[in-house]
Design a protein around this motif. Sequence first.
Motif, mmCIF file in Angstrom:
data_model
loop_
_atom_site.group_PDB
_atom_site.id
_atom_site.type_symbol
_atom_site.label_atom_id
_atom_site.label_comp_id
_atom_site.label_asym_id
_atom_site.label_seq_id
_atom_site.Cartn_x
_atom_site.Cartn_y
_atom_site.Cartn_z
ATOM 1 N N GLU A 230 -9.227 8.376 5.292
ATOM 2 C CA GLU A 230 -9.578 7.263 4.394
ATOM 3 C C GLU A 230 -8.619 6.076 4.517
ATOM 4 O OE1 GLU A 230 -7.980 8.295 0.071
ATOM 5 O OE2 GLU A 230 -8.755 10.079 1.077
ATOM 6 N N TYR A 231 -7.419 6.298 5.052
ATOM 7 C CA TYR A 231 -6.429 5.220 5.200
ATOM 8 C C TYR A 231 -6.488 4.535 6.561
ATOM 9 C CZ TYR A 231 -4.193 7.350 1.098
ATOM 10 O OH TYR A 231 -3.922 7.858 -0.145
ATOM 11 N N VAL B 189 -1.927 11.348 8.123
ATOM 12 C CA VAL B 189 -2.520 10.720 6.942
ATOM 13 C C VAL B 189 -4.031 10.952 6.936
ATOM 14 C CG1 VAL B 189 -0.705 8.984 6.767
ATOM 15 C CG2 VAL B 189 -2.741 8.477 8.085
ATOM 16 N N GLU C 138 5.276 3.807 1.496
ATOM 17 C CA GLU C 138 4.830 2.525 0.963
ATOM 18 C C GLU C 138 5.198 1.423 1.945
ATOM 19 O OE1 GLU C 138 5.072 -0.046 -3.167
ATOM 20 O OE2 GLU C 138 6.334 1.715 -2.917
ATOM 21 N N ASN D 155 5.154 10.442 0.583
ATOM 22 C CA ASN D 155 4.427 9.178 0.421
ATOM 23 C C ASN D 155 5.197 8.088 1.149
ATOM 24 O OD1 ASN D 155 6.113 7.562 -1.600
ATOM 25 N ND2 ASN D 155 5.778 9.446 -2.745
ATOM 26 N N HIS E 27 -7.262 0.643 7.009
ATOM 27 C CA HIS E 27 -6.173 -0.226 6.544
ATOM 28 C C HIS E 27 -4.964 -0.139 7.480
ATOM 29 C CE1 HIS E 27 -3.949 -2.715 3.806
ATOM 30 N NE2 HIS E 27 -2.952 -1.848 3.851
ATOM 31 N N MET F 55 0.847 -1.175 0.000
ATOM 32 C CA MET F 55 0.000 0.000 0.000
ATOM 33 C C MET F 55 0.891 1.236 0.000
ATOM 34 S SD MET F 55 -2.842 1.214 2.759
ATOM 35 C CE MET F 55 -4.096 2.259 2.080
ATOM 36 N N LYS F 56 0.494 2.239 -0.735
ATOM 37 C CA LYS F 56 1.205 3.515 -0.782
ATOM 38 C C LYS F 56 0.222 4.615 -0.401
ATOM 39 C CE LYS F 56 4.703 5.310 -3.684
ATOM 40 N NZ LYS F 56 5.277 5.356 -5.032
ATOM 41 N N ILE F 57 0.624 5.432 0.579
ATOM 42 C CA ILE F 57 -0.247 6.503 1.041
ATOM 43 C C ILE F 57 0.512 7.828 1.060
ATOM 44 C CG2 ILE F 57 -1.736 5.004 2.411
ATOM 45 C CD1 ILE F 57 -0.206 5.857 4.873
ATOM 46 N N ASN F 58 -0.214 8.901 0.897
ATOM 47 C CA ASN F 58 0.350 10.235 1.014
ATOM 48 C C ASN F 58 -0.056 10.812 2.355
ATOM 49 O OD1 ASN F 58 1.495 10.331 -1.594
ATOM 50 N ND2 ASN F 58 -0.489 10.871 -2.459
#
Length: 124
Positions: free
Chosen positions: A47-48, A44, A123, A121, A51, A1-4
Amino acid sequence: MKINGEVTTGLGKAAFFLSQDFYVNNFLNNCGFKPYPGTLNVIVPDEYLNHINEVKNNCENIIEPEEGFGAVKYIKAILNDEITGAIVFPAKTEHTENYLEFIAQDKLRDKLNLKDGDTVNIEF
């Protein structure tokens, strides 16, 4: 998963904990680096969170504390597609759940010229 997420100033407590030999040695043995005594704090988007909480709850990488310290879960991660490190989930924390704490061998604010409000970001 990759998040900003957005870089933010932390509470300044990580330096003390990441200077303790049992934490340092565990990260060196398990992640392959001696962590800089401090974390890069990243907020973050909500929405993340589901997860991230699932990853944290199922994480089996745990550093058991010495007396008076808290356990730390961690997962290896990559920051901005270039910095190998780990996200740490301290059992004892004052941060809200949308804060991620990223560790690496370097002082990331200096190495990447980061300031509060910058987007990064991660990951994992």
